[in-house]
Motif scaffolding. Structure first.
Motif, mmCIF file in Angstrom:
data_model
loop_
_atom_site.group_PDB
_atom_site.id
_atom_site.type_symbol
_atom_site.label_atom_id
_atom_site.label_comp_id
_atom_site.label_asym_id
_atom_site.label_seq_id
_atom_site.Cartn_x
_atom_site.Cartn_y
_atom_site.Cartn_z
ATOM 1 N N UNK A 64 42.476 10.065 -11.640
ATOM 2 C CA UNK A 64 43.673 9.240 -11.781
ATOM 3 C C UNK A 64 44.885 10.134 -11.588
ATOM 4 N N UNK A 65 45.772 9.735 -10.693
ATOM 5 C CA UNK A 65 46.949 10.535 -10.368
ATOM 6 C C UNK A 65 48.189 9.793 -10.846
ATOM 7 N N UNK A 66 48.856 10.354 -11.848
ATOM 8 C CA UNK A 66 50.096 9.771 -12.358
ATOM 9 C C UNK A 66 51.271 10.396 -11.631
ATOM 10 N N UNK A 67 51.822 9.644 -10.692
ATOM 11 C CA UNK A 67 52.999 10.084 -9.945
ATOM 12 C C UNK A 67 53.879 8.862 -9.712
ATOM 13 N N UNK A 68 55.146 9.099 -9.487
ATOM 14 C CA UNK A 68 56.086 7.984 -9.407
ATOM 15 C C UNK A 68 55.999 7.194 -8.107
ATOM 16 N N UNK A 69 55.833 7.874 -6.992
ATOM 17 C CA UNK A 69 55.845 7.161 -5.716
ATOM 18 C C UNK A 69 54.503 7.290 -4.998
ATOM 19 N N UNK A 70 54.311 6.416 -4.055
ATOM 20 C CA UNK A 70 53.090 6.416 -3.253
ATOM 21 C C UNK A 70 52.957 7.716 -2.458
ATOM 22 N N UNK A 71 54.075 8.198 -1.929
ATOM 23 C CA UNK A 71 54.043 9.441 -1.154
ATOM 24 C C UNK A 71 53.679 10.635 -2.034
ATOM 25 N N UNK A 72 54.209 10.660 -3.255
ATOM 26 C CA UNK A 72 53.864 11.734 -4.192
ATOM 27 C C UNK A 72 52.367 11.711 -4.504
ATOM 28 N N UNK A 73 51.821 10.529 -4.740
ATOM 29 C CA UNK A 73 50.385 10.414 -5.021
ATOM 30 C C UNK A 73 49.560 10.896 -3.831
ATOM 31 N N UNK A 74 49.967 10.518 -2.630
ATOM 32 C CA UNK A 74 49.242 10.944 -1.432
ATOM 33 C C UNK A 74 49.283 12.465 -1.278
ATOM 34 N N UNK A 75 50.438 13.061 -1.540
ATOM 35 C CA UNK A 75 50.571 14.521 -1.447
ATOM 36 C C UNK A 75 49.702 15.231 -2.476
ATOM 37 N N UNK A 76 49.673 14.695 -3.693
ATOM 38 C CA UNK A 76 48.871 15.296 -4.754
ATOM 39 C C UNK A 76 47.393 15.207 -4.420
#
Length: 104
Positions: free
Chosen positions: A50-62
């Protein structure tokens, strides 16, 4: 070796009922998190993160960074959940999701 479409479908079928065993949070991509990710991949081979990030792009990068650091392959990403696969050196039949659910 890249996975075939048939392999990916099988892994997605197995991963459908799994729960996220790692949660990527505020502390970022630390060495401890990468070490824990590698241990879980070695034990289970197929895991959800589970990736807690604010934006879709941030999640994709993580998720991309997690795959690069661990050598895992991204099977599927839906929302903030990523399904990662990496074959274990010595799969444990009691822990490996691939061996336990191979008939799925």
């Amino acid at each position: 070796m890249p996975l075939s479409n048939q392999d990916i479908k099988r892994l997605r079928r197995i991963g459908h009922h799994l729960k996220a065993i790692l949660i990527f949070g505020d502390k970022g991509l630390t060495d401890n998190f990468v070490e824990e990710l590698n241990l879980r991949l070695e034990d289970h081979e197929l895991i959800k993160v589970k990736v807690n990030a604010e934006t879709r792009d941030d999640r994709a990068d993580i998720v991309t960074a997690l795959c690069q650091k661990s050598g895992a392959e991204l099977i599927q990403r839906i929302g903030n959940i990523a399904l990662l696969y990496r074959a274990a050196q010595k799969p444990n039949p009691k822990l490996s999701n691939i061996l336990r659910y191979q008939d799925a």
